[in-house]
Design a protein around this motif. Structure first.
Motif, PDB file in Angstrom:
ATOM      1  N   TYR A  45       0.849  -1.189   0.000  1.00 65.17           N
ATOM      2  CA  TYR A  45       0.000   0.000   0.000  1.00 65.17           C
ATOM      3  C   TYR A  45       0.885   1.239   0.000  1.00 65.17           C
ATOM      4  CZ  TYR A  45      -3.692  -3.240   1.346  1.00 65.17           C
ATOM      5  OH  TYR A  45      -4.580  -4.288   1.384  1.00 65.17           O
ATOM      6  N   ASP A  46       0.643   2.136  -0.931  1.00 63.03           N
ATOM      7  CA  ASP A  46       1.375   3.398  -0.988  1.00 63.03           C
ATOM      8  C   ASP A  46       0.653   4.402  -0.099  1.00 63.03           C
ATOM      9  OD1 ASP A  46       2.645   5.460  -3.728  1.00 63.03           O
ATOM     10  OD2 ASP A  46       2.707   5.738  -1.562  1.00 63.03           O
ATOM     11  N   CYS A  47       1.253   4.763   1.014  1.00 63.65           N
ATOM     12  CA  CYS A  47       0.630   5.655   1.986  1.00 63.65           C
ATOM     13  C   CYS A  47       1.219   7.061   1.942  1.00 63.65           C
ATOM     14  CB  CYS A  47       0.758   5.066   3.389  1.00 63.65           C
ATOM     15  SG  CYS A  47      -0.057   3.466   3.570  1.00 63.65           S
ATOM     16  N   THR A  48       1.852   7.411   0.837  1.00 56.10           N
ATOM     17  CA  THR A  48       2.443   8.731   0.674  1.00 56.10           C
ATOM     18  C   THR A  48       1.368   9.813   0.679  1.00 56.10           C
ATOM     19  OG1 THR A  48       4.218   7.761  -0.649  1.00 56.10           O
ATOM     20  CG2 THR A  48       3.905  10.147  -0.826  1.00 56.10           C
ATOM     21  N   ASP A  49       1.667  10.931   1.307  1.00 53.80           N
ATOM     22  CA  ASP A  49       0.770  12.093   1.308  1.00 53.80           C
ATOM     23  C   ASP A  49       1.409  13.215   0.503  1.00 53.80           C
ATOM     24  OD1 ASP A  49      -1.212  14.086   2.184  1.00 53.80           O
ATOM     25  OD2 ASP A  49       0.452  14.867   3.382  1.00 53.80           O
ATOM     26  N   ASP A  50       0.677  13.740  -0.473  1.00 52.16           N
ATOM     27  CA  ASP A  50       1.177  14.843  -1.285  1.00 52.16           C
ATOM     28  C   ASP A  50       0.432  16.152  -1.044  1.00 52.16           C
ATOM     29  OD1 ASP A  50       3.259  13.569  -2.575  1.00 52.16           O
ATOM     30  OD2 ASP A  50       1.990  12.810  -4.181  1.00 52.16           O
ATOM     31  N   VAL A  51      -0.584  16.126  -0.168  1.00 53.74           N
ATOM     32  CA  VAL A  51      -1.461  17.292  -0.057  1.00 53.74           C
ATOM     33  C   VAL A  51      -1.363  18.023   1.277  1.00 53.74           C
ATOM     34  CG1 VAL A  51      -3.081  16.315  -1.704  1.00 53.74           C
ATOM     35  CG2 VAL A  51      -3.431  15.912   0.733  1.00 53.74           C
ATOM     36  N   GLY A  52      -0.730  17.438   2.288  1.00 54.97           N
ATOM     37  CA  GLY A  52      -0.620  18.093   3.586  1.00 54.97           C
ATOM     38  C   GLY A  52       0.126  19.418   3.483  1.00 54.97           C
ATOM     39  N   LYS A  53      -0.508  20.474   3.999  1.00 51.57           N
ATOM     40  CA  LYS A  53       0.082  21.810   3.868  1.00 51.57           C
ATOM     41  C   LYS A  53       1.033  22.159   5.010  1.00 51.57           C
ATOM     42  CE  LYS A  53      -3.817  23.682   1.246  1.00 51.57           C
ATOM     43  NZ  LYS A  53      -4.879  24.734   1.193  1.00 51.57           N
ATOM     44  N   THR A  54       0.961  21.417   6.092  1.00 51.73           N
ATOM     45  CA  THR A  54       1.853  21.632   7.229  1.00 51.73           C
ATOM     46  C   THR A  54       2.477  20.299   7.621  1.00 51.73           C
ATOM     47  OG1 THR A  54       0.167  21.211   8.924  1.00 51.73           O
ATOM     48  CG2 THR A  54       0.351  23.475   8.065  1.00 51.73           C
ATOM     49  N   GLN A  55       3.520  20.371   8.420  1.00 51.78           N
ATOM     50  CA  GLN A  55       4.172  19.144   8.856  1.00 51.78           C
ATOM     51  C   GLN A  55       3.215  18.264   9.643  1.00 51.78           C
ATOM     52  OE1 GLN A  55       7.881  19.736  10.929  1.00 51.78           O
ATOM     53  NE2 GLN A  55       7.872  17.693  11.812  1.00 51.78           N
ATOM     54  N   ASN A  56       2.420  18.874  10.531  1.00 51.89           N
ATOM     55  CA  ASN A  56       1.484  18.090  11.321  1.00 51.89           C
ATOM     56  C   ASN A  56       0.415  17.440  10.461  1.00 51.89           C
ATOM     57  OD1 ASN A  56       2.782  18.636  13.734  1.00 51.89           O
ATOM     58  ND2 ASN A  56       1.497  20.399  14.237  1.00 51.89           N
ATOM     59  N   ALA A  57      -0.109  18.194   9.494  1.00 53.00           N
ATOM     60  CA  ALA A  57      -1.131  17.650   8.601  1.00 53.00           C
ATOM     61  C   ALA A  57      -0.561  16.505   7.773  1.00 53.00           C
ATOM     62  CB  ALA A  57      -1.681  18.743   7.700  1.00 53.00           C
ATOM     63  N   ASN A  58       0.647  16.679   7.288  1.00 58.93           N
ATOM     64  CA  ASN A  58       1.301  15.640   6.500  1.00 58.93           C
ATOM     65  C   ASN A  58       1.472  14.359   7.316  1.00 58.93           C
ATOM     66  OD1 ASN A  58       4.571  14.738   5.915  1.00 58.93           O
ATOM     67  ND2 ASN A  58       3.094  14.554   4.261  1.00 58.93           N
ATOM     68  N   LEU A  59       1.939  14.483   8.529  1.00 61.03           N
ATOM     69  CA  LEU A  59       2.153  13.307   9.371  1.00 61.03           C
ATOM     70  C   LEU A  59       0.842  12.615   9.714  1.00 61.03           C
ATOM     71  CD1 LEU A  59       4.902  14.718  11.756  1.00 61.03           C
ATOM     72  CD2 LEU A  59       5.209  12.980   9.988  1.00 61.03           C
ATOM     73  N   ARG A  60      -0.179  13.397  10.016  1.00 58.57           N
ATOM     74  CA  ARG A  60      -1.489  12.799  10.326  1.00 58.57           C
ATOM     75  C   ARG A  60      -2.042  12.053   9.114  1.00 58.57           C
ATOM     76  NH1 ARG A  60      -2.441  17.811  13.016  1.00 58.57           N
ATOM     77  NH2 ARG A  60      -3.620  18.543  11.197  1.00 58.57           N
ATOM     78  N   ASN A  61      -1.899  12.640   7.933  1.00 57.52           N
ATOM     79  CA  ASN A  61      -2.386  11.985   6.719  1.00 57.52           C
ATOM     80  C   ASN A  61      -1.685  10.656   6.474  1.00 57.52           C
ATOM     81  OD1 ASN A  61      -4.102  14.138   6.235  1.00 57.52           O
ATOM     82  ND2 ASN A  61      -2.780  15.102   4.705  1.00 57.52           N
ATOM     83  N   ILE A  62      -0.379  10.650   6.661  1.00 56.67           N
ATOM     84  CA  ILE A  62       0.395   9.428   6.437  1.00 56.67           C
ATOM     85  C   ILE A  62      -0.024   8.341   7.427  1.00 56.67           C
ATOM     86  CG2 ILE A  62       2.694   8.406   6.666  1.00 56.67           C
ATOM     87  CD1 ILE A  62       3.807  11.064   5.526  1.00 56.67           C
ATOM     88  N   VAL A  63      -0.092   8.696   8.693  1.00 59.98           N
ATOM     89  CA  VAL A  63      -0.428   7.704   9.718  1.00 59.98           C
ATOM     90  C   VAL A  63      -1.847   7.174   9.525  1.00 59.98           C
ATOM     91  CG1 VAL A  63      -0.859   7.399  12.189  1.00 59.98           C
ATOM     92  CG2 VAL A  63       1.237   8.510  11.414  1.00 59.98           C
ATOM     93  N   ARG A  64      -2.762   8.053   9.149  1.00 65.49           N
ATOM     94  CA  ARG A  64      -4.136   7.601   8.902  1.00 65.49           C
ATOM     95  C   ARG A  64      -4.168   6.574   7.776  1.00 65.49           C
ATOM     96  NH1 ARG A  64      -6.128  12.076   7.758  1.00 65.49           N
ATOM     97  NH2 ARG A  64      -6.188  11.880   5.479  1.00 65.49           N
ATOM     98  N   LYS A  65      -3.440   6.851   6.697  1.00 63.04           N
ATOM     99  CA  LYS A  65      -3.387   5.895   5.591  1.00 63.04           C
ATOM    100  C   LYS A  65      -2.759   4.574   6.034  1.00 63.04           C
ATOM    101  CE  LYS A  65      -3.176   9.077   1.645  1.00 63.04           C
ATOM    102  NZ  LYS A  65      -2.477   9.372   0.384  1.00 63.04           N
ATOM    103  N   CYS A  66      -1.668   4.661   6.777  1.00 61.86           N
ATOM    104  CA  CYS A  66      -1.000   3.443   7.243  1.00 61.86           C
ATOM    105  C   CYS A  66      -1.924   2.605   8.117  1.00 61.86           C
ATOM    106  CB  CYS A  66       0.266   3.801   8.023  1.00 61.86           C
ATOM    107  SG  CYS A  66       1.639   4.422   7.026  1.00 61.86           S
ATOM    108  N   ASN A  67      -2.618   3.241   9.028  1.00 65.01           N
ATOM    109  CA  ASN A  67      -3.452   2.512   9.981  1.00 65.01           C
ATOM    110  C   ASN A  67      -4.756   2.013   9.379  1.00 65.01           C
ATOM    111  OD1 ASN A  67      -1.553   2.734  11.999  1.00 65.01           O
ATOM    112  ND2 ASN A  67      -2.471   4.554  12.910  1.00 65.01           N
ATOM    113  N   ASP A  68      -5.037   2.396   8.137  1.00 63.99           N
ATOM    114  CA  ASP A  68      -6.199   1.851   7.433  1.00 63.99           C
ATOM    115  C   ASP A  68      -5.975   0.408   7.006  1.00 63.99           C
ATOM    116  OD1 ASP A  68      -7.854   4.035   7.640  1.00 63.99           O
ATOM    117  OD2 ASP A  68      -7.370   4.848   5.665  1.00 63.99           O
ATOM    118  N   HIS A  69      -4.715  -0.048   7.054  1.00 63.01           N
ATOM    119  CA  HIS A  69      -4.385  -1.391   6.590  1.00 63.01           C
ATOM    120  C   HIS A  69      -3.705  -2.175   7.708  1.00 63.01           C
ATOM    121  CE1 HIS A  69      -3.646   1.431   3.060  1.00 63.01           C
ATOM    122  NE2 HIS A  69      -4.806   0.863   2.803  1.00 63.01           N
ATOM    123  N   LYS A  70      -4.043  -3.436   7.790  1.00 64.40           N
ATOM    124  CA  LYS A  70      -3.344  -4.328   8.711  1.00 64.40           C
ATOM    125  C   LYS A  70      -2.183  -4.946   7.949  1.00 64.40           C
ATOM    126  CE  LYS A  70      -4.012  -8.215  11.871  1.00 64.40           C
ATOM    127  NZ  LYS A  70      -4.976  -9.218  12.399  1.00 64.40           N
TER     128      LYS A  70
END
Length: 261
Positions: A45-70
């Motif tokens: 699964y590619d969990c890369t985030d290209d749209v987060g405008k801040t460091q915090n938003a980017n990290l949250r987006n990545i972790v959310r994508k990662c945790n969507d998959h077991k």
């Protein structure tokens, strides 16, 4: 194995830059890592985030994508900065289930690129390592601001080293992709033109929705969206599709998730 892979930072909140640009290079490595892992039979699964405008938003987006998959492993790909040299891999603690993979990755990148092995380090402060549910590691491939690292840098060699570290075996640099089956029981994401969704059943305007087999029987070309699902269909202009469903103009294509029974 089932693996999450992502490149660090986003296109709107970029990482380190110097003699190399982190965002550009980590995505080159990420793409090749995914290609090699999939070609060797693993689910990625590619969990890369290209749209987060801040460091915090980017990290949250990545972790959310990662945790969507077991998954068996989360792999975060970065490049370092600060004047050092070499490669290192971070894990959350010495008891991490990703420690063996991290150790092998650091050694193999060092050998492949001919740069210093700074070995495995632990950190409880890195957001991705702290918040992901599966065993996780963060690779700092080399230093963007070091002339030696820059001269020796090769994204393809680095990616191959990461894959060999994950799998604990040598892999073919140009593997033959394994054929994808249209008869999988897994939930797939099929990219189909809107006009393909219905079939006329009689005179007038009577239609029914096509079955799974009818929708996918002629599928030949395939690619993956950013969540790792297969996109089927050859009528869509690929050059206009960057993998982000949210950006597709309304009415251009339809996304249908269909489970084969």
């Amino acid at each position: 194995m089932i693996i999450n892979v992502h490149a660090g930072h986003s296109l709107k909140c970029r990482g380190a830059s110097g003699l190399l640009d982190e965002v550009n290079e980590d995505r080159a490595v990420k793409n090749r890592v995914i290609e090699l892992l999939r070609a060797n039979g693993h689910t990625v699964y590619d969990c890369t985030d290209d749209v987060g405008k801040t460091q915090n938003a980017n990290l949250r987006n990545i972790v959310r994508k990662c945790n969507d998959h077991k998954v068996d492993l989360d792999v975060s790909i970065h490049l370092n900065a600060g004047g050092g040299t070499g490669t290192e891999v971070y894990i959350y603690s010495d008891s991490s289930k990703a420690k063996d993979e991290a150790t092998r990755i650091a050694e193999k990148i060092s050998n492949a690129l001919g740069i210093r092995n700074r070995c495995v380090k632990t950190s409880t402060k890195l957001y991705v390592l702290k918040k992901t549910k599966s065993p996780a590691l963060l690779v700092e491939c080399c230093f963007v601001d070091n002339a030696i690292d820059k001269v020796k840098w090769n994204a393809d060699k680095c990616a191959k080293a990461i894959v060999e570290g994950i799998l604990n075996k040598s892999v073919n640099e140009h593997p033959t992709p394994k054929p994808q089956s249209n008869t999988s029981n897994a939930l797939g994401t099929y990219m189909i033109t809107a006009s393909d969704l219905k079939v006329r059943t009689g005179p007038g305007m009577k239609y029914r929705v096509k079955t799974h087999n009818e929708l996918t029987k002629d599928a030949k070309a395939h690619d993956y969206d950013r969540d790792g699902c297969i996109n089927y269909g050859t009528r869509v202009t690929v050059s206009k599709f960057d993998g982000d469903w949210a950006k597709i103009p309304s009415g251009w294509v339809a996304k249908r998730c269909l489970k084969k029974v």
